[in-house]
Scaffold this motif. Structure first.
Motif, PDB file in Angstrom:
ATOM      1  N   ALA A 186      58.759 -30.132 -29.343  1.00 32.87           N
ATOM      2  CA  ALA A 186      58.713 -28.708 -29.686  1.00 32.87           C
ATOM      3  C   ALA A 186      59.873 -28.372 -30.615  1.00 32.87           C
ATOM      4  O   ALA A 186      61.033 -28.644 -30.302  1.00 32.87           O
ATOM      5  N   VAL A 227      59.930 -25.075 -32.070  1.00 26.17           N
ATOM      6  CA  VAL A 227      60.138 -23.637 -31.842  1.00 26.17           C
ATOM      7  C   VAL A 227      59.560 -23.300 -30.476  1.00 26.17           C
ATOM      8  O   VAL A 227      58.442 -23.710 -30.145  1.00 26.17           O
ATOM      9  N   LYS A 228      60.326 -22.565 -29.685  1.00 31.70           N
ATOM     10  CA  LYS A 228      59.860 -22.081 -28.380  1.00 31.70           C
ATOM     11  C   LYS A 228      60.084 -20.584 -28.303  1.00 31.70           C
ATOM     12  O   LYS A 228      61.225 -20.125 -28.381  1.00 31.70           O
ATOM     13  N   ASP A 229      58.996 -19.841 -28.201  1.00 30.65           N
ATOM     14  CA  ASP A 229      59.066 -18.379 -28.064  1.00 30.65           C
ATOM     15  C   ASP A 229      59.976 -17.753 -29.119  1.00 30.65           C
ATOM     16  O   ASP A 229      60.856 -16.946 -28.809  1.00 30.65           O
ATOM     17  N   GLN A 286      64.614 -24.792 -32.002  1.00 30.27           N
ATOM     18  CA  GLN A 286      65.262 -25.799 -31.152  1.00 30.27           C
ATOM     19  C   GLN A 286      66.145 -26.670 -32.057  1.00 30.27           C
ATOM     20  O   GLN A 286      65.745 -27.723 -32.542  1.00 30.27           O
ATOM     21  N   ALA A 325      54.726 -18.850 -30.612  1.00 33.93           N
ATOM     22  CA  ALA A 325      54.902 -19.235 -29.213  1.00 33.93           C
ATOM     23  C   ALA A 325      55.438 -20.658 -29.128  1.00 33.93           C
ATOM     24  O   ALA A 325      56.399 -20.932 -28.401  1.00 33.93           O
ATOM     25  N   ARG A 326      54.795 -21.571 -29.863  1.00 36.00           N
ATOM     26  CA  ARG A 326      55.254 -22.955 -29.927  1.00 36.00           C
ATOM     27  C   ARG A 326      54.935 -23.526 -31.309  1.00 36.00           C
ATOM     28  O   ARG A 326      53.880 -23.241 -31.878  1.00 36.00           O
ATOM     29  N   TYR A 386      55.009 -27.451 -32.798  1.00 36.51           N
ATOM     30  CA  TYR A 386      55.206 -28.838 -32.397  1.00 36.51           C
ATOM     31  C   TYR A 386      55.235 -29.765 -33.608  1.00 36.51           C
ATOM     32  O   TYR A 386      54.501 -29.554 -34.580  1.00 36.51           O
ATOM     33  N   THR A 424      50.568 -19.206 -31.988  1.00 38.27           N
ATOM     34  CA  THR A 424      51.189 -17.887 -32.102  1.00 38.27           C
ATOM     35  C   THR A 424      50.886 -17.036 -30.872  1.00 38.27           C
ATOM     36  O   THR A 424      49.918 -17.272 -30.149  1.00 38.27           O
ATOM     37  N   HIS A 425      51.747 -16.021 -30.660  1.00 39.55           N
ATOM     38  CA  HIS A 425      51.540 -15.055 -29.582  1.00 39.55           C
ATOM     39  C   HIS A 425      50.398 -14.095 -29.940  1.00 39.55           C
ATOM     40  O   HIS A 425      50.207 -13.758 -31.113  1.00 39.55           O
TER      41      HIS A 425
END
Length: 228
Positions: free
Chosen positions: A116, A118-120, A124, A154-155, A157, A168-169
């Motif tokens: 991951a 990007v988280k929320d 990272q 949202a994530r 990867y 996406t959210h």
């Protein structure tokens, strides 16, 4: 070849090399034969060889190139040894795929694992540094997925084969703008909010945070207005 033998006027050497002229016709036959065999090998390797390649698949592709070049162009090498080596590469690739199917640990070692980035809405950073992915490279991939700001993500990867997957959210929160700083006109069309986003990792500030304070995630003191 001795350096005294190299002459620019030696057009036969320049065009055909040291091999007899007849070898040119032999090269055509060798190339056609090797091409057919290589097509069969690629078919047997499976459809993955036509898509994004894993590390093991890329290694096989590079190896195949080295094998077929000798079979096509070296006059003192026969075709059969190259065919046997091609079949050996096929068995090696099939064997590694079978091992990866049977063992999760072997799969990770041979083909890598998903991570991951990007988280929320938060980058990272240690993962980006470990896999040597720049922020701009990631932002370009997010923009290609029609994402304007990190709060939408949202994530994100990095897949084992090197591709990016973005989720996406349904209801995004404000986040760090992904639009290039050089495009000030387009950035001005984004709706700024009262929240601040860390310019380094995208973490949103809390209402109790002091302006210009340290980011609680990466300790940066550089903030930008979060956009929605």
């Amino acid at each position: 070849m001795e350096k005294e033998q190299i002459k620019l006027s030696d057009w036969q050497r320049l065009l055909f090399g040291d091999a007899p002229v007849e070898f040119t016709l032999e090269v055509v036959g060798r190339t056609l034969f090797t091409y057919v065999v290589l097509l069969l090998i690629l078919r047997w390797l499976g459809k993955r060889m036509h898509a994004q390649l894993t590390v093991t698949e890329m290694a096989v592709m590079v190896t195949l190139g080295g094998i077929v070049s000798v079979a096509m162009q070296v006059p003192d090498r026969g075709l059969l040894p190259s065919v046997l080596v091609l079949l050996g590469c096929l068995l090696l690739q099939r064997g590694s795929n079978w091992l990866a199917f049977k063992s999760r640990r072997a799969e990770v070692v041979l083909q890598g694992d998903v991570v991951a980035l990007v988280k929320d809405g938060v980058l990272q950073l240690p993962t980006l540094q470990h896999y040597r992915i720049s922020r701009e490279e990631l932002f370009a991939q997010l923009r290609a997925s029609e994402v304007w700001q990190l709060g939408e993500v949202a994530r994100a990867y990095l897949e084992a084969n090197g591709t990016f997957s973005v989720f996406t959210h349904d209801e995004p929160v404000p986040g760090l703008s992904l639009l290039p700083e050089a495009d000030a006109a387009l950035r001005a069309t984004s709706d700024a909010t009262q929240r601040q986003a860390c310019a380094r990792c995208g973490t949103l500030s809390q209402p109790t945070d002091h302006t210009g304070g340290h980011c609680r995630n990466c300790q940066s003191t550089h903030w930008e207005a979060a956009v929605c």
